[in-house]
Design a protein around this motif. Structure first.
Motif, PDB file in Angstrom:
ATOM      1  N   PRO A 205     -33.299  46.740 -17.484  1.00 22.63           N
ATOM      2  CA  PRO A 205     -34.279  46.856 -18.564  1.00 22.63           C
ATOM      3  C   PRO A 205     -33.679  46.375 -19.889  1.00 22.63           C
ATOM      4  CG  PRO A 205     -34.193  48.896 -17.282  1.00 22.63           C
ATOM      5  CD  PRO A 205     -33.051  48.040 -16.817  1.00 22.63           C
ATOM      6  N   GLU A 206     -34.517  45.848 -20.739  1.00 23.95           N
ATOM      7  CA  GLU A 206     -34.062  45.318 -22.009  1.00 23.95           C
ATOM      8  C   GLU A 206     -33.325  46.400 -22.815  1.00 23.95           C
ATOM      9  OE1 GLU A 206     -35.880  43.087 -25.995  1.00 23.95           O
ATOM     10  OE2 GLU A 206     -37.170  43.543 -24.268  1.00 23.95           O
ATOM     11  N   GLY A 207     -32.211  45.995 -23.432  1.00 23.04           N
ATOM     12  CA  GLY A 207     -31.462  46.898 -24.280  1.00 23.04           C
ATOM     13  C   GLY A 207     -30.533  47.854 -23.551  1.00 23.04           C
ATOM     14  N   SER A 208     -30.312  47.632 -22.250  1.00 27.09           N
ATOM     15  CA  SER A 208     -29.450  48.536 -21.487  1.00 27.09           C
ATOM     16  C   SER A 208     -27.975  48.291 -21.788  1.00 27.09           C
ATOM     17  CB  SER A 208     -29.670  48.337 -19.980  1.00 27.09           C
ATOM     18  OG  SER A 208     -30.976  48.662 -19.600  1.00 27.09           O
ATOM     19  N   HIS A 209     -27.209  49.374 -21.777  1.00 29.36           N
ATOM     20  CA  HIS A 209     -25.759  49.278 -21.718  1.00 29.36           C
ATOM     21  C   HIS A 209     -25.359  49.246 -20.243  1.00 29.36           C
ATOM     22  CE1 HIS A 209     -25.396  50.154 -25.993  1.00 29.36           C
ATOM     23  NE2 HIS A 209     -26.178  51.203 -25.828  1.00 29.36           N
ATOM     24  N   TRP A 210     -24.324  48.473 -19.917  1.00 30.39           N
ATOM     25  CA  TRP A 210     -23.904  48.420 -18.516  1.00 30.39           C
ATOM     26  C   TRP A 210     -22.397  48.247 -18.406  1.00 30.39           C
ATOM     27  CZ3 TRP A 210     -21.526  44.016 -16.472  1.00 30.39           C
ATOM     28  CH2 TRP A 210     -21.639  42.843 -17.236  1.00 30.39           C
ATOM     29  N   GLN A 211     -21.890  48.742 -17.276  1.00 28.69           N
ATOM     30  CA  GLN A 211     -20.500  48.508 -16.916  1.00 28.69           C
ATOM     31  C   GLN A 211     -20.442  48.123 -15.448  1.00 28.69           C
ATOM     32  OE1 GLN A 211     -18.036  52.015 -17.259  1.00 28.69           O
ATOM     33  NE2 GLN A 211     -19.167  53.156 -15.711  1.00 28.69           N
ATOM     34  N   VAL A 212     -19.410  47.395 -15.082  1.00 30.55           N
ATOM     35  CA  VAL A 212     -19.201  47.064 -13.678  1.00 30.55           C
ATOM     36  C   VAL A 212     -18.166  48.020 -13.101  1.00 30.55           C
ATOM     37  CG1 VAL A 212     -17.318  45.390 -13.929  1.00 30.55           C
ATOM     38  CG2 VAL A 212     -18.943  45.156 -12.040  1.00 30.55           C
ATOM     39  N   ILE A 213     -18.405  48.420 -11.843  1.00 27.07           N
ATOM     40  CA  ILE A 213     -17.454  49.234 -11.090  1.00 27.07           C
ATOM     41  C   ILE A 213     -17.146  48.470  -9.807  1.00 27.07           C
ATOM     42  CG2 ILE A 213     -17.020  51.444  -9.955  1.00 27.07           C
ATOM     43  CD1 ILE A 213     -19.086  52.718 -11.800  1.00 27.07           C
ATOM     44  N   GLY A 214     -16.029  47.767  -9.803  1.00 29.98           N
ATOM     45  CA  GLY A 214     -15.615  47.037  -8.604  1.00 29.98           C
ATOM     46  C   GLY A 214     -14.755  47.930  -7.736  1.00 29.98           C
ATOM     47  N   ILE A 215     -15.040  47.916  -6.441  1.00 30.58           N
ATOM     48  CA  ILE A 215     -14.332  48.800  -5.506  1.00 30.58           C
ATOM     49  C   ILE A 215     -13.272  48.016  -4.745  1.00 30.58           C
ATOM     50  CG2 ILE A 215     -14.590  50.390  -3.564  1.00 30.58           C
ATOM     51  CD1 ILE A 215     -15.928  51.310  -6.207  1.00 30.58           C
ATOM     52  N   GLY A 216     -12.061  48.568  -4.703  1.00 29.40           N
ATOM     53  CA  GLY A 216     -10.980  47.924  -3.966  1.00 29.40           C
ATOM     54  C   GLY A 216     -10.313  46.813  -4.758  1.00 29.40           C
ATOM     55  N   LYS A 217      -9.550  45.986  -4.057  1.00 29.92           N
ATOM     56  CA  LYS A 217      -8.725  44.987  -4.721  1.00 29.92           C
ATOM     57  C   LYS A 217      -9.528  43.918  -5.439  1.00 29.92           C
ATOM     58  CE  LYS A 217      -4.749  45.587  -1.639  1.00 29.92           C
ATOM     59  NZ  LYS A 217      -3.821  44.940  -0.688  1.00 29.92           N
ATOM     60  N   LYS A 218     -10.805  43.734  -5.084  1.00 29.48           N
ATOM     61  CA  LYS A 218     -11.640  42.766  -5.792  1.00 29.48           C
ATOM     62  C   LYS A 218     -12.056  43.269  -7.171  1.00 29.48           C
ATOM     63  CE  LYS A 218     -13.600  40.401  -1.761  1.00 29.48           C
ATOM     64  NZ  LYS A 218     -14.859  40.025  -1.055  1.00 29.48           N
ATOM     65  N   GLN A 219     -11.677  44.505  -7.482  1.00 27.57           N
ATOM     66  CA  GLN A 219     -12.053  45.078  -8.774  1.00 27.57           C
ATOM     67  C   GLN A 219     -11.669  44.181  -9.939  1.00 27.57           C
ATOM     68  OE1 GLN A 219      -9.746  48.398 -10.788  1.00 27.57           O
ATOM     69  NE2 GLN A 219     -11.590  49.511 -10.146  1.00 27.57           N
ATOM     70  N   TRP A 220     -10.474  43.618  -9.898  1.00 32.10           N
ATOM     71  CA  TRP A 220      -9.986  42.861 -11.052  1.00 32.10           C
ATOM     72  C   TRP A 220     -10.804  41.603 -11.295  1.00 32.10           C
ATOM     73  CZ3 TRP A 220      -7.466  45.653 -14.207  1.00 32.10           C
ATOM     74  CH2 TRP A 220      -6.693  46.721 -13.744  1.00 32.10           C
ATOM     75  N   ARG A 221     -11.294  40.979 -10.237  1.00 26.41           N
ATOM     76  CA  ARG A 221     -12.171  39.810 -10.418  1.00 26.41           C
ATOM     77  C   ARG A 221     -13.471  40.218 -11.091  1.00 26.41           C
ATOM     78  NH1 ARG A 221     -11.836  37.264  -4.295  1.00 26.41           N
ATOM     79  NH2 ARG A 221      -9.556  37.250  -4.122  1.00 26.41           N
ATOM     80  N   MET A 222     -14.013  41.363 -10.677  1.00 25.59           N
ATOM     81  CA  MET A 222     -15.264  41.831 -11.253  1.00 25.59           C
ATOM     82  C   MET A 222     -15.070  42.272 -12.701  1.00 25.59           C
ATOM     83  SD  MET A 222     -16.855  41.030  -8.682  1.00 25.59           S
ATOM     84  CE  MET A 222     -18.358  41.201  -9.625  1.00 25.59           C
ATOM     85  N   VAL A 223     -13.930  42.890 -12.981  1.00 25.37           N
ATOM     86  CA  VAL A 223     -13.617  43.275 -14.356  1.00 25.37           C
ATOM     87  C   VAL A 223     -13.572  42.038 -15.248  1.00 25.37           C
ATOM     88  CG1 VAL A 223     -11.737  44.123 -15.818  1.00 25.37           C
ATOM     89  CG2 VAL A 223     -12.463  45.450 -13.830  1.00 25.37           C
ATOM     90  N   ALA A 224     -12.890  40.991 -14.790  1.00 25.65           N
ATOM     91  CA  ALA A 224     -12.798  39.761 -15.585  1.00 25.65           C
ATOM     92  C   ALA A 224     -14.178  39.144 -15.798  1.00 25.65           C
ATOM     93  CB  ALA A 224     -11.869  38.764 -14.893  1.00 25.65           C
ATOM     94  N   ALA A 225     -14.996  39.117 -14.751  1.00 32.11           N
ATOM     95  CA  ALA A 225     -16.338  38.545 -14.875  1.00 32.11           C
ATOM     96  C   ALA A 225     -17.176  39.340 -15.868  1.00 32.11           C
ATOM     97  CB  ALA A 225     -17.019  38.505 -13.512  1.00 32.11           C
ATOM     98  N   ALA A 226     -17.110  40.667 -15.789  1.00 28.74           N
ATOM     99  CA  ALA A 226     -17.900  41.512 -16.688  1.00 28.74           C
ATOM    100  C   ALA A 226     -17.477  41.313 -18.140  1.00 28.74           C
ATOM    101  CB  ALA A 226     -17.765  42.977 -16.291  1.00 28.74           C
TER     102      ALA A 226
END
Length: 287
Positions: A205-226
């Protein structure tokens, strides 16, 4: 452009044990010390599950109260986020710590899903459950969080979970600012890829705050993307036990320190706790 990134630290979870990672905290005192390490390294939000002193999950108010007291001794300004996610216990057991302690935030699971850990080595499923969160339960938890003055942190394991928020918004029981956690990489949920993260964010929805939660060793790729998308991030021993180089983390502080370094490498800055409260419009609660 806002160049501030909010870092959350998920300190312990319910499944990982010290046999898997010696740094997993169990007792309230250990959880508080891990929280302090995370805050000192750059985190603003502490996401906490309760544990018994032997490491088993705890759901009673008294254990949460002990954790609350210890964390506030060492991290008096931290934004505290308690879990309400669990399988096999009652609605009341999932929410009563929120009623009693009125934390800043609480996890609100936004849909049902198959949940399991699969061993490719043994060709076998472990912890095979249906994590049931029907609309009536989501509404129940949300109404209790509203009464407690606690911000719901909507945990979405797939695209449908994001859209489950829309009828609750229409009903007026889910009000802005909306706080979403996009969980990626859990078997039964959406896989952890940058393409999927872009899709998930496009559904908010418009105006949402969001965070990514990557599970396991792929977490760091998702953190960088976010980070490159201007989103917030979560790290911690609940989600991933390993540093970017593959070594096992010794503490939540180590993981947060790596996240802070990555944030700055990509041209952003981690928020202070005060800045995170301002961005998320969370009030400073008086004890």
């Amino acid at each position: 452009m806002n160049n501030k990134i909010i870092i959350s630290a998920a300190l312990t979870g319910v499944l990982a044990t010290r046999q898997q990672c010696p740094g997993i905290p169990y007792t309230p005192e250990e959880i508080a010390k891990e929280g302090k390490r995370a805050i000192d390294a750059g985190a603003s939000i502490l996401h906490i599950h309760a544990r018994q002193d032997n490491g088993m999950p705890a759901y009673d108010v008294e254990t949460y109260r002990r954790i609350d007291e210890e964390v506030k001794k060492l991290c008096p300004e931290a934004i505290i986020n308690y879990s309400t996610g669990a399988i096999g216990i009652s609605q009341e057991e999932r929410i009563h710590q929120i009623d009693a302690l009125q934390p800043d935030m609480a996890a609100l699971n936004m849909g049902s899903m198959n949940y399991a850990i699969y061993s490719a080595k043994h060709k076998q499923f472990y912890h095979d459950h249906v994590f049931a969160n029907p609309f009536k339960d989501i509404q129940f938890f949300l109404e209790r969080m509203n009464k407690a003055g606690t911000r719901p942190e909507m945990e979405c394991f797939d695209t449908g979970h994001i859209h489950n928020a829309r009828p609750l918004i229409d009903m007026g029981i889910l009000e802005p600012p909306f706080q979403f956690s996009l969980i990626m990489g859990v078997l039964g949920g959406i896989p952890a890829t940058t393409q999927n993260l872009v899709h998930q964010v496009s559904q908010l929805p418009e105006g949402s705050h969001w965070q990514v939660i990557g599970i396991g060793k792929k977490q760091w790729r998702m953190v960088a993307a976010a980070i490159t998308m201007g989103g917030n991030i979560r790290v911690g021993l609940e989600d991933n036990l390993y540093m970017p180089n593959g070594d096992m983390a010794s503490s939540n502080g180590d993981l947060v320190k790596e996240a802070t370094t990555l944030v700055r490498t990509l041209g952003y800055e981690p928020t202070s706790v005060h800045e995170a409260r301002e961005i998320l419009k969370l009030p400073v609660k008086q004890d």
